[in-house]
Design a protein around this motif. Structure first.
Motif, PDB file in Angstrom:
ATOM      1  N   ARG A 134     116.712  93.844   6.793  1.00  0.00           N
ATOM      2  CA  ARG A 134     115.934  93.551   5.529  1.00  0.00           C
ATOM      3  C   ARG A 134     114.633  92.768   5.529  1.00  0.00           C
ATOM      4  N   LEU A 148     120.740  90.599  -0.461  1.00  0.00           N
ATOM      5  CA  LEU A 148     119.719  91.910  -0.245  1.00  0.00           C
ATOM      6  C   LEU A 148     119.097  92.004  -1.560  1.00  0.00           C
ATOM      7  N   ASP A 178     111.796  93.849   7.142  1.00  0.00           N
ATOM      8  CA  ASP A 178     111.264  94.796   6.204  1.00  0.00           C
ATOM      9  C   ASP A 178     110.083  94.137   5.455  1.00  0.00           C
ATOM     10  N   TYR A 181     119.331 101.615   6.136  1.00  0.00           N
ATOM     11  CA  TYR A 181     119.159 100.253   6.584  1.00  0.00           C
ATOM     12  C   TYR A 181     118.519 100.333   8.065  1.00  0.00           C
ATOM     13  N   ASP A 236     114.808  92.462  -1.410  1.00  0.00           N
ATOM     14  CA  ASP A 236     114.149  93.356  -2.116  1.00  0.00           C
ATOM     15  C   ASP A 236     112.919  92.574  -2.998  1.00  0.00           C
ATOM     16  N   GLY A 287     116.043  98.027  -5.418  1.00  0.00           N
ATOM     17  CA  GLY A 287     115.192  98.677  -4.207  1.00  0.00           C
ATOM     18  C   GLY A 287     114.357  99.984  -4.566  1.00  0.00           C
TER      19      GLY A 287
END
Length: 421
Positions: A390, A349, A393, A234, A353, A316
């Protein structure tokens, strides 16, 4: 030479004099902790080589006056030093050939002290069982708790276990205390990871590993490494994730358990992010085989691995392999399984994704809006650094031409605002 015939008894006395644990003492004198443990366990029967004796003598010469007094007092208690001795030059070992009776008396004194030490126990078995139950409760409730609250609840148990473990306990009890320390340390590290306290989390993962390695529990040793693998994933060192995940699997090769299944899944996700599609596919297949071999359970307690957790990692893995259509099917299935649970972070999470997948395949608005929605919907106490990372990301996955979209600007503002708090 200073006149000491170094055996395990003298080693233990010198370590006590320096107020160090085994690992610290071994590092200080420049030898392996395993050697120190072996010497001390053999006591008078320990046969040290000349190089080891020189290391000990060098350390002895560095003692200050208070340490010297502690060393001499410890030697006197076990019959290895006449009580009149008051300086390094006065330390003598009674020769067996000249003082057989005195030596036998000294050995009797040593045996009495050893027996007393081995029988010494400052904790009852009932209290150990109570500690074990409390640790199990922490594991059971952890995944539904905000990380800051989890740290508050774990800290008193850690302090209590450490206070008891600091006293010499019988080996079986000491091993159980080390297990408790490892589990509580692991929960602490995970909570710190979620909060974005990266360096502190890394130190606590190290503490949990030392405690786990102090036990014969191989699953616990593997668990610590597999869980530790999440931190670099992470926060930017994906190759380290692969190394830790592989190390966890190496401890229990060809063994189907929660730890190896998690480690294989973590390896797959990390390899996919590194662009190694073949390796990711192999690791994911292994994770699937291991998970299929596990007892069918839907537990949400920490450290259990099951189908829905595998789907989280598969999500993921497939996303970073560019297989976004398959990833979306996996994400839908995973979210269905998570829906009746009280776990909050895992579904968030998974949604993120999916947002990364949208960003990668050209649906920039969908990805940014989904990520912003995740941040808006999360309770404040769960809107932690790991989630913000995240969401970042998603922004990183946007094609260059889409980074100025209004939806990207909204998400960027949310990320910056949370990062600043």
């Amino acid at each position: 030479m200073i006149g000491l015939d170094w055996t395990g008894v003298e080693v233990a006395c010198l370590r006590v004099a320096t107020l160090h644990g085994v690992d610290e003492f071994a590092h200080k004198i420049g030898c392996a902790p395993r050697s120190v443990r072996l010497w001390e366990s053999k006591g008078l029967r320990a046969q040290l080589n000349p190089a080891s004796k020189r290391l000990l003598e060098d350390e002895y010469r560095k003692l200050d006056s208070a340490q010297c007094q502690r060393f001499e007092a410890a030697l006197s208690r076990v019959g290895r030093l006449p009580t009149a001795a008051s300086s390094p030059e006065a330390i003598q070992v009674i020769p067996m050939q000249n003082h057989r009776v005195d030596m036998f008396s000294a050995l009797d004194s040593v045996r009495a002290v050893v027996d007393q030490t081995l029988s010494k126990c400052t904790i009852t078995s009932s209290r150990v069982e109570l500690l074990d139950e409390r640790v199990a409760d922490r594991v059971l409730s952890y995944t539904a708790m905000p990380p800051a609250m989890a740290l508050t609840s774990i800290a008193p148990d850690l302090l209590e276990v450490q206070a008891v473990a600091a006293e010499r306990q019988p080996a079986a009890i000491q091993a159980r205390l080390s297990e408790a320390t490892a589990v509580l340390g692991l929960l602490t590290a995970d909570a710190l990871m979620k909060l974005g306290e990266i360096e502190r989390a890394n130190y606590w993962f190290g503490t949990a590993r030392m405690a786990a390695d102090d036990t014969p529990n191989r699953r616990l040793r593997a668990r610590v490494r597999a869980q530790h693998a999440m931190l670099p994933y992470y926060y930017g060192d994906t190759e380290k994730t692969v190394a830790l995940a592989q190390a966890a699997q190496a401890i229990l090769p060809d063994t189907a358990c929660d730890e190896t299944a998690l480690a294989a899944a973590a390896e797959a996700r990390a390899l996919a992010r590194l662009g190694d599609e073949y390796g990711a596919e192999q690791a994911l297949n292994k994770a699937q085989r291991l998970t299929d071999a596990l007892e069918n359970n839907t537990s949400d307690e920490a450290f259990r691995f099951n189908t829905k957790r595998l789907l989280l990692y598969t999500s993921g893995t497939l996303t970073y392999m560019g297989r976004t259509a398959r990833a979306r099917r996996v994400q839908d299935e995973a979210l269905q399984l998570y829906r009746p649970t009280s776990v909050i972070i895992d579904p968030a999470l998974i949604h993120l994704d999916a947002a990364v997948g949208h960003a990668m395949d050209g649906s920039a608005d969908d990805g940014c809006q989904l990520a912003a929605g995740v941040l808006d919907d999360l309770p404040t106490e769960h809107r932690t650094r790991i989630v913000i990372t995240r969401a970042s990301d998603v922004l990183d996955a946007l094609p260059a031409g889409c980074r100025q979209l209004p939806s990207a600007g909204t998400l960027r503002e949310l990320v910056c605002a949370e990062t600043a708090t």
